[in-house]
Write a protein that holds these residues in place. Structure first.
Motif, short mmCIF file in Angstrom:
data_model
loop_
_atom_site.label_atom_id
_atom_site.label_comp_id
_atom_site.label_asym_id
_atom_site.label_seq_id
_atom_site.Cartn_x
_atom_site.Cartn_y
_atom_site.Cartn_z
N ILE A 59 37.62 23.75 -29.58
CA ILE A 59 39.06 23.82 -29.37
C ILE A 59 39.30 24.10 -27.89
O ILE A 59 38.71 25.04 -27.33
CB ILE A 59 39.69 24.94 -30.22
CG1 ILE A 59 39.49 24.63 -31.71
CG2 ILE A 59 41.18 25.10 -29.90
CD1 ILE A 59 39.87 25.79 -32.62
N VAL A 60 40.14 23.31 -27.27
CA VAL A 60 40.51 23.56 -25.88
C VAL A 60 41.88 24.22 -25.86
O VAL A 60 42.88 23.63 -26.27
CB VAL A 60 40.54 22.26 -25.05
CG1 VAL A 60 40.91 22.57 -23.59
CG2 VAL A 60 39.17 21.57 -25.09
N GLY A 61 41.91 25.44 -25.40
CA GLY A 61 43.14 26.22 -25.36
C GLY A 61 42.82 27.63 -24.91
O GLY A 61 41.65 27.97 -24.69
N PRO A 62 43.81 28.48 -24.77
CA PRO A 62 43.56 29.87 -24.34
C PRO A 62 42.74 30.61 -25.40
O PRO A 62 43.21 30.80 -26.53
CB PRO A 62 44.97 30.46 -24.22
CG PRO A 62 45.89 29.28 -24.10
CD PRO A 62 45.25 28.19 -24.91
N PRO A 63 41.52 31.04 -25.09
CA PRO A 63 40.67 31.69 -26.09
C PRO A 63 41.31 32.91 -26.75
O PRO A 63 41.09 33.17 -27.94
CB PRO A 63 39.43 32.09 -25.29
CG PRO A 63 39.37 31.09 -24.18
CD PRO A 63 40.81 30.84 -23.82
N GLU A 64 42.13 33.64 -26.00
CA GLU A 64 42.75 34.84 -26.57
C GLU A 64 43.75 34.50 -27.68
O GLU A 64 44.09 35.37 -28.50
CB GLU A 64 43.44 35.65 -25.48
CG GLU A 64 44.65 35.00 -24.83
CD GLU A 64 44.30 34.04 -23.68
OE1 GLU A 64 45.23 33.59 -22.99
OE2 GLU A 64 43.08 33.77 -23.49
N LYS A 65 44.21 33.26 -27.72
CA LYS A 65 45.17 32.86 -28.76
C LYS A 65 44.49 32.34 -30.02
O LYS A 65 45.14 32.14 -31.04
CB LYS A 65 46.12 31.80 -28.21
CG LYS A 65 47.05 32.33 -27.12
CD LYS A 65 48.09 31.30 -26.74
CE LYS A 65 49.05 31.88 -25.70
NZ LYS A 65 50.11 30.92 -25.33
#
Length: 211
Positions: A59-65
């Motif tokens: 998944i490419v996105g902000p890891p914290e989310k």
């Protein structure tokens, strides 16, 4: 073409681009976690991809989310856009080839994904093309050979995925081929507006999804 349970495409990773906002839908949540028919959009997409690649999903996105997901990577450049997300996912992938989709594509057809995977051969990009000349960059396979061109374009501010195509070996999946396995082209349906959500619910109620 029938996808049997447990049938996987070997040496292929799936990349889900999940950095998009849902402001056009009227929500302040990230689009990936919006629910359709009681399920998060991203979970619907993951459930389909697992039939093709197993657990090889990035998944490419902000890891914290996305703390509960196995492999999440952030964008490697400050610029926004699909090309940056695609580059970041390919960079993190352990496979030579990666299947790239959006988090808001709930009606991906397994038969089409498998068909695209069967056309890899020695190509750098395997991408659907329909309506005379439109290419669908988020239901396509990219090789790591694309990384150099992608990086050069990003650093030059050229952020269109289509702008990398002239520099690479491309196999187009043409409209007639797509119709054989996905006659309604539902694989390319994505959710950007409230009207899209309404249409998606209608497709589910009409039993036209490929669950």
């Amino acid at each position: 073409m029938e996808i049997k349970k447990g049938q996987k495409t070997p040496h292929l990773t799936a990349i889900i681009l999940a950095g998009g906002k849902s402001s056009r839908i009227g929500s302040d949540q990230d689009k990936a976690i919006l629910e359709l028919n009681g399920k998060r959009l991203i979970d619907i997409v993951i459930s389909k991809l697992k039939h093709i690649v197993g657990d090889n999903i990035i998944i490419v996105g902000p890891p914290e989310k996305y703390p509960s997901y196995k492999q999440v990577v952030p964008d490697l450049f400050n610029q926004r856009g699909l090309l940056v997300g695609l580059y970041s996912g390919l960079k993190a992938s352990a496979s030579r080839y990666s299947l790239v989709v959006g988090c808001d594509m709930p009606f991906l057809k397994l038969e089409l994904l498998q068909y695209i995977g069967d056309k890899i051969d020695s190509n750098d990009i395997i991408i659907p093309r329909y309506a005379k000349s439109y290419v669908e960059p988020l239901c396509a396979i990219y090789s790591k050979a694309c990384l150099e061109v992608m990086k050069r374009n990003i650093e030059s501010g050229i952020l269109s995925i289509r702008k990398i195509i002239p520099y690479l070996k491309v196999k187009y999946i043409e409209e007639e081929e797509i119709k054989m396995v996905d006659p309604d082209f539902n694989s390319f349906f994505n959710i950007n507006y409230k009207e899209d959500f309404i249409r998606a619910e209608e497709l589910i109620k009409g039993n036209k999804s490929n669950d």
